[in-house]
Design an enzyme around this catalytic site. Structure first.
Site, PDB file in Angstrom:
ATOM      1  N   LYS A 167       0.847  -1.240  -0.024  1.00 18.66           N
ATOM      2  CA  LYS A 167       0.084   0.052  -0.177  1.00 18.66           C
ATOM      3  C   LYS A 167       0.892   1.281  -0.061  1.00 18.66           C
ATOM      4  CE  LYS A 167      -2.688   3.422   1.415  1.00 18.66           C
ATOM      5  NZ  LYS A 167      -1.714   4.314   1.108  1.00 18.66           N
ATOM      6  N   GLY A 216       6.284   4.979   8.627  1.00 17.62           N
ATOM      7  CA  GLY A 216       5.509   6.274   8.515  1.00 17.62           C
ATOM      8  C   GLY A 216       5.452   6.960   9.807  1.00 17.62           C
ATOM      9  N   SER A 217       4.528   7.528  10.201  1.00 20.02           N
ATOM     10  CA  SER A 217       4.538   8.284  11.478  1.00 20.02           C
ATOM     11  C   SER A 217       3.855   7.707  12.618  1.00 20.02           C
ATOM     12  CB  SER A 217       3.481   9.693  11.062  1.00 20.02           C
ATOM     13  OG  SER A 217       2.135   9.248  10.996  1.00 20.02           O
ATOM     14  N   THR A 230      -0.141   7.131  12.858  1.00 17.56           N
ATOM     15  CA  THR A 230      -0.411   6.006  12.057  1.00 17.56           C
ATOM     16  C   THR A 230      -0.162   4.757  12.776  1.00 17.56           C
ATOM     17  OG1 THR A 230      -0.412   7.560  10.235  1.00 17.56           O
ATOM     18  CG2 THR A 230      -0.687   5.226   9.786  1.00 17.56           C
ATOM     19  N   ALA A 231       1.007   4.608  13.111  1.00 19.40           N
ATOM     20  CA  ALA A 231       1.459   3.433  13.929  1.00 19.40           C
ATOM     21  C   ALA A 231       0.548   2.767  14.878  1.00 19.40           C
ATOM     22  CB  ALA A 231       2.631   3.623  14.313  1.00 19.40           C
ATOM     23  N   GLU A 269       8.734   1.259  11.473  1.00 19.78           N
ATOM     24  CA  GLU A 269      10.040   2.084  11.177  1.00 19.78           C
ATOM     25  C   GLU A 269       9.376   3.554  11.459  1.00 19.78           C
ATOM     26  OE1 GLU A 269      12.876   0.954  10.877  1.00 19.78           O
ATOM     27  OE2 GLU A 269      12.703  -1.034   9.977  1.00 19.78           O
ATOM     28  N   CYS A 306      13.518  10.391   7.638  1.00 18.12           N
ATOM     29  CA  CYS A 306      13.142  10.204   9.007  1.00 18.12           C
ATOM     30  C   CYS A 306      14.318   9.994  10.101  1.00 18.12           C
ATOM     31  CB  CYS A 306      12.736   8.618   9.043  1.00 18.12           C
ATOM     32  SG  CYS A 306      13.823   7.386   8.333  1.00 18.12           S
ATOM     33  N   GLU A 335       8.507  15.970  15.690  1.00 15.16           N
ATOM     34  CA  GLU A 335       9.021  15.925  14.441  1.00 15.16           C
ATOM     35  C   GLU A 335       8.254  16.640  13.398  1.00 15.16           C
ATOM     36  OE1 GLU A 335       8.159  12.417  11.919  1.00 15.16           O
ATOM     37  OE2 GLU A 335      10.418  11.915  11.617  1.00 15.16           O
TER      38      GLU A 335
END
Ligand code: NAD
Length: 498
Positions: free
Chosen positions: A185, A238-239, A242-243, A260, A293, A395
Site C-alpha cells: 500500500k 510512517g508516522s 498512524t502506527a 519504522e 526520518c 518531528e
C-alpha cells in the site's frame, strides 16, 4: 510535465503509468479515484484508482492464493526471480527516477545516482542473503536441533511518500525472499513508482498474486488491509500516529508488526571535532527538503565553538540553491504537499511565538511558490529554543533545524536523549574514547560517528522508544517475515521412557 489523463494510464514525465491497482496480475479499477499532484509546480499528475474494503479483500485473497506456491518455490528460484526484478528496475532507472521526482519532488540526480540503484540493490541483497540463511544444527543430549525459517504468509507493506520506491523495495526484497507474498500500500501523495514496479515485477516473471499493489488513502485502503484476517505480517514505515492505528488493528489478531517510525535525531558536535566535517554533516540534514526520518534535526553544539560553528553553517547553508529538483544545480527541492507545508510552517510560527529566533530561512519560499505553483519551504535554522518546547520535541519532517548548546558531555547526552524518539544519533568528535563513551550512552537504533547515512543492509535498522518496533536488515528481516521453527530429532534407537 502536463499530465495526459487516459482512462487507465497517465503520462508522467514522459512515462506511461497505469493508474489502477495491481491485484493477482491484473489491473483493477475502482469506482472512486484520487488526484496525485506534483509538489514541483502543483500540476495534477494522475487520477488514480482509490481502493477501499473491496480492493483490500481482493488483494489479500490473491496474496493468500499465491502463498502456498511461492512458499514452496525453492530458494534458488525465488532468488533468481528477485534478481530478474532488480534487472528490470535497473533497466528502467531513468524512467523511475523521473517519475519519482515528479511525484515526490526529491532531487532527480539523487534518484538517478543513488536511490534507484539502491532500490535494485535492496532486492539483490535479500535474494543473496536467502541463499546463505541458516543456523548450524546443534545437539541436546544426543537430539538434533534444526532451525528453519518458514514463510509466515501474506505480508502487508505500508510505505510513506518521502522515499517511495526505496522504502517499498526495502520491504519487498526480504518479504519475497522469505517466501511471503505481498500486498503493498503506497502513500497517496507519491504512489506512482509502485505501479511501475508492479509492471517490472510482472515482466520479470513473478507469479500472479505474489505481489499486489492497492492504492488509496490510509484511512480507507490502508485500514481495510490492516483489518483483513488473511494478513500474517505488517511492516509499516510512517508516522507515529498512524502506527498507533495500525498497532490497534494488528492487536485484534495478534499479527506481528515491524514499525519504522519518526525521529527527532540529534547531531552532537564536540569542540574537539573537525569543524568543517561537523558543518557538512549539519548542512546535509536539509537533504530531501528535510523529509528524512533519520535527519539529525537537533544540532547540539559545545558552547565554546558554537559561534564559529554557526558562522560556518550559515555560510554553507545560506548558499544552498532551492528550486526545481529536476535541475542539476538544485540542492533543496519542494516539500511534498501544501498541507505539509502548512504543517511545517505551523511548527516554526509557534516556535517563534514562544521565543525562538530565526538564524536562517523561517518561512515558505513565497516568490518561488508564486512563480512555480510549487510548495517550497526555505531551509531554516532556529536558535534559542528550549529543550521542552514543541520545536525540539516534535518531528517537523521539513527543512527545519534547531541549534542548542551544551557545556559538558553529560549535558550533551541528556539533551540528545531527551525526546520520546530514538531513531538515530550522529556525533562529531576527534576523540575516539569520547566517541565510545557517548555512543554507548545514546538511545538510538543507529549511531553514526563522524559520518551520516552510511547504511548497510546487513546491519540492524530500526528505532528505539517511539521511533519503532523491531529491527529489519540481514537476518533480522527474515526473523520478522518468517515463523522461525526448531525441529528436535531424537537419535536413532532413542526411547523416551526407556
Ligand atoms: P503516514 O503515517 O501519514 O503515512 C504512511 C503510510 O500509512 C501511507 O501509505 C498512508 O496512506 C498509510 N496510512 C495512513 N493512515 C493509515 C491507517 N489508518 N491504516 C493503515 N495505513 C494508513 O506517514 P507519511 O506522512 O507518509 O510519512 C512521513 C513519516 O514517515 C514521518 O514520520 C517519517 O519519520 C516516517 N518515516 C520513517 C522512516 C523510518 O525508516 N523510520 C522512513 C521514512 C519515513
Amino acid at each position: 510535465m502536463a499530465p495526459r489523463a487516459l482512462a487507465s494510464t497517465a503520462t508522467v514525465a514522459g512515462v506511461p503509468v497505469d493508474t489502477r491497482h495491481w491485484i493477482g496480475a491484473e489491473r483493477v479499477a475502482s469506482p472512486a479515484t484520487f488526484t496525485d499532484r506534483s509538489p514541483i509546480d502543483g500540476t495534477a499528475l494522475a487520477s488514480l484508482a482509490r481502493g477501499g474494503a473491496e480492493e483490500a479483500k481482493a488483494a489479500v485473497a490473491a496474496a493468500r492464493a499465491a502463498f502456498p506456491g511461492w512458499a514452496a518455490t525453492p530458494p534458488a528460484e525465488r532468488a533468481r526471480l528477485l534478481h530478474a526484478v532488480a534487472d528490470g528496475v535497473e533497466a528502467r532507472t531513468e524512467e523511475l527516477a523521473r517519475v519519482e521526482t515528479a511525484d515526490n519532488g526529491a532531487l532527480l540526480r539523487a534518484h538517478r545516482r543513488g536511490v534507484m540503484p539502491r532500490a535494485a540493490h535492496n532486492l539483490r541483497f535479500f535474494a543473496d542473503w536467502l541463499l546463505r540463511l541458516g543456523h548450524d544444527d546443534f545437539t541436546t543430549r544426543g537430539h538434533t536441533n534444526h532451525v528453519s525459517w518458514d514463510p509466515s504468509g501474506p505480508a502487508l507493506l505500508i510505505t510513506p511518500w518521502n522515499a517511495p520506491l526505496m522504502l517499498a523495495t526495502w520491504k519487498i526484497g526480504p518479504a519475497l525472499a522469505a517466501g511471503c507474498t505481498v500486498v503493498l500500500k503506497p502513500a497517496e501523495w507519491a504512489p506512482l513508482t509502485a505501479s511501475l514496479f508492479a509492471d517490472i515485477a510482472h515482466g520479470a516473471g513473478l507469479p500472479p498474486g505474489v505481489l499486489n499493489v492497492v492504492q488509496g488513502y490510509g484511512a480507507e485502503a490502508g485500514a481495510a488491509l490492516v483489518s483483513d484476517p488473511g494478513v500474517r505480517r505488517i511492516s509499516f514505515t510512517g508516522s507515529v500516529p498512524t502506527a498507533r492505528h495500525i498497532a490497534a488493528g494488528a492487536a485484534e489478531r495478534l499479527v506481528p508488526v515491524s514499525f519504522e517510525l519518526g525521529g527527532k535525531s540529534p547531531l552532537l558536535v564536540f569542540a574537539d571535532a573537525d569543524l568543517d566535517l561537523a558543518v557538512d554533516l549539519a548542512v546535509e540534514q536539509y537533504d530531501n527538503a528535510g523529509q528524512v526520518c533519520l535527519a539529525a534535526t537537533r544540532l547540539l553544539v559545545e558552547e565554546r565553538i558554537a559561534d564559529a560553528f554557526l558562522e560556518r553553517f550559515l555560510d554553507r547553508a545560506g548558499a544552498l540553491r532551492q528550486g526545481d529538483p529536476r535541475e542539476a544545480d538544485t540542492d533543496v527541492g519542494p516539500s511534498i504537499h501544501p498541507r505539509h507545508l502548512e504543517r511545517v510552517d505551523g511548527f516554526v510560527r509557534r516556535a517563534l511565538a514562544s521565543g525562538a529566533r530565526v538564524a536562517l530561512g523561517g518561512g515558505p519560499h513565497t516568490e518561488l511558490n508564486d512563480a512555480t505553483g510549487g510548495t517550497y519551504y526555505r531551509p531554516t535554522l532556529l536558535t534559542e529554543v528550549a529543550q521542552h518546547s514543541e520545536i525540539v520535541q516534535e518531528e517537523v519532517f521539513g527543512p527545519v533545524l534547531t541549534l542548542q548548546t551544551f557545556r559538558t558531555e553529560d549535558e550533551a547526552v541528556t539533551l540528545a536523549n531527551g525526546t520520546r524518539f530514538g531513531l538515530a544519533a550522529t556525533l562529531a568528535t576527534g576523540d575516539p574514547a569520547r566517541a565510545d563513551r557517548v555512543s554507548a550512552r545514546l538511545t538510538a537504533g543507529t549511531v553514526w560517528v563522524n559520518c551520516f547515512y552510511v547504511r548497510d543492509l546487513a546491519a540492524p535498522f530500526g528505532g528505539s522508544r517511539e521511533s519503532g518496533i523491531g529491527r529489519e536488515g540481514g537476518a533480522w528481516s527474515f526473523d520478522f517475515y518468517c515463523d522461525v521453527k526448531n525441529t528436535v530429532t531424537a537419535p536413532k534407537g532413542w526411547q523416551q521412557h526407556g
